[in-house]
Design a protein around this motif. Structure first.
Motif: not given
Ligand code: SAH
Length: 468
Positions: A225, A301, A303, A306, A331-332, A389, A418, A446
């Motif tokens: 993340p 970004g 995983d 996901i 994952t986030a 998202m 985050g 976010c």
């Molecule tokens: N594959 C990624 C998600 C991709 S979709 C995962 O597993 O995290 C993109 C969404 O992930 C963003 O719109 C947001 O909702 C979330 N996201 C990813 N990183 C983030 C972070 N550091 N802080 C907050 N939301 C995050």
């Protein structure tokens, strides 16, 4: 060099350990790994040593040390807390020319025990010659992260084919080039990622085809993340050995910093509504680069599986016969909730957790964009809902959750970026979250978290970066 590093075969040979406490136990455990025939000498021993005796792994002589016990041993270790005894063991062993180690007394030793990274048959030993064992251990920890746990299996595979390779490549130089290619290329990676049958048949093919073939591969890697400390060992290793890196907007700058300096960087966007490259083209780009013989890092970004479209990318790789591996990332939902002090489940508040996308879909050209989700599933009681998202559709999402039965007072949070130094958290309930988020002017990415667990943040918030 104060001493010569050698590796000594002691399987089934008599090794003597004087002492019966924790330190002796550590030494015994090490000797057991080398399949020594171990005898412990001590009037009293700890329960773990007793257990080993009961399993017939070691022999225990319940007695004070006497010099005659050393006769016939191939090495001796003194691990008592009595300095006089330790010194006597050292003297008696030296007189008999038997290698001796006295724990924590380098001056009394004729050999010292290194810090070890065991990837048998590959073993890495690090020694400070007794001057700074802690330093040796710290270095070991560093190397541990660089040498995949399965390196030993790769070495065993190499051993199996050593003669074939020798027969095929007659000069030492060609053999070296061949093995370097194997150990740094797709075959090694197949092995490390647990695709052992594929590794073996690829090695056979490689031996048959000689040195000319170029094979590329793709690493589909989750970059987590944002905080680079949350990368996996494997992610970092692959990031540092790629030839080219195809990356998204979501990958943090700090993570990108860790990609090999010489690697070519290809940005493929994925900011909301402005995909720099359509997904289909990304899929084919990966195939093209790999077919040029490159090690391609597809860095995403969080995983890759996901909300990452990782499945689509490897489907195309598979169709085109390109070797690949997938490296999970945090994952986030995981990373962001931890850093925001919001546990996703809690015995009293939430027994399950659901991840969903809040991405807006255009319904048709005349209607407004709307969020289409399984609202019944999302409004079940005692559940935490994590929405990826969802920033743009936040007001709609909150309204729909209320409409489908969640109390308007349900706590909810939005977390911006985050796990990074730009993390910001807005907490509210379903009636005011969208407004508060707008006022705070939060920027993507976010994550939205909805459920009673959000309340816990009041007590559990711990990550508080200073905002510039
Ligand atoms: N594959 C990624 C998600 C991709 S979709 C995962 O597993 O995290 C993109 C969404 O992930 C963003 O719109 C947001 O909702 C979330 N996201 C990813 N990183 C983030 C972070 N550091 N802080 C907050 N939301 C995050």
């Amino acid at each position: 060099m104060e001493s010569l590093p050698i590796f000594m075969r002691i399987a089934h040979s008599r090794c003597l350990v004087i002492g019966g406490g924790d330190v002796a136990l550590r030494k015994v455990t090490m000797l057991m790994k080398a399949e020594a025939s171990i005898e412990v000498v001590a009037p009293e021993v700890c329960s773990e040593l007793l257990a080993l005796e009961a399993e017939q792994q070691i022999k225990i002589t319940r007695a004070e040390f006497s010099p005659a016990q050393i006769d016939g041993a191939v090495l001796v270790i003194a691990a008592t807390d009595d300095e006089a005894v330790n010194t006597q063991v050292s003297v008696e062993a030296k007189v008999r020319n038997i290698p001796v180690n006295v724990v924590d007394s380098p001056a009394l030793c004729t050999f010292t025990m290194p810090a070890i990274i065991d990837r048998s048959p590959l073993v890495i030993a690090i020694s400070s010659n007794g001057s700074a064992p802690v330093l040796a251990r710290l270095i070991r920890a560093k190397i541990e992260t660089m040498v995949p746990a399965t390196y030993g299996r790769l070495a065993s595979l190499a051993r199996e084919f050593r003669d074939d390779v020798k027969a095929k490549f007659t000069t030492t130089q060609n053999r070296r080039i061949f093995w370097e290619k194997v150990f740094q290329g797709p075959i090694a990676e197949l092995m490390f990622s647990g695709q052992e049958h594929a590794a073996k048949s690829a090695l056979k093919d490689e031996i048959a085809s000689g040195l000319d073939q170029q094979h590329g591969e793709v690493y589909l890697v989750g970059g987590g993340p944002g905080d680079p400390d949350l990368l996996t060992f494997r992610a970092l290793r692959l990031m540092q050995q790629c030839d080219v890196c195809v990356y998204d907007k979501l990958v943090s700058k700090e993570v990108m910093e860790l990609v090999r300096r010489d690697a070519e960087l290809i940005y493929v966007g994925k900011a909301r509504d402005q995909h720099t490259l359509p997904q289909e083209e990304i899929n084919h780009l990966l195939v093209k680069l790999a077919k040029e013989g490159k090690r391609v890092l597809r860095l995403k970004g969080g995983d890759p599986f996901i909300f990452g479209r990782g499945g689509e990318e490897i489907e195309t790789l598979m169709e085109n016969g390109v070797p690949f591996q997938v490296v999970p990332g945090i994952t986030a939902a995981n990373g962001v909730s931890s850093y925001a002090g919001i546990p996703l489940t809690h015995r009293d508040y939430a027994q399950s957790c659901i991840f969903t996308t809040g991405h807006l879909k255009p319904k048709n050209s005349t209607q407004q964009n709307i969020v289409e989700l399984d609202w019944v599933a999302l409004t079940r009681p005692n559940q935490t809902v994590v929405i990826y998202m969802g920033l743009v559709g936040l007001d709609q999402i909150c309204a729909k959750l209320i409409e489908h039965g969640l109390p308007a007072t349900t706590p909810a949070a939005v977390v911006q970026q985050g796990t990074t130094l730009k993390q910001r958290v807005v907490v509210g309930d379903l009636t005011n979250l969208a407004e508060k988020t707008g006022l705070a002017n939060l920027k993507p990415p976010c994550l939205i978290i909805v459920g009673s667990v959000v309340k816990l943040r009041e007590k559990l918030a711990w990550f508080e970066p200073m905002q510039d």
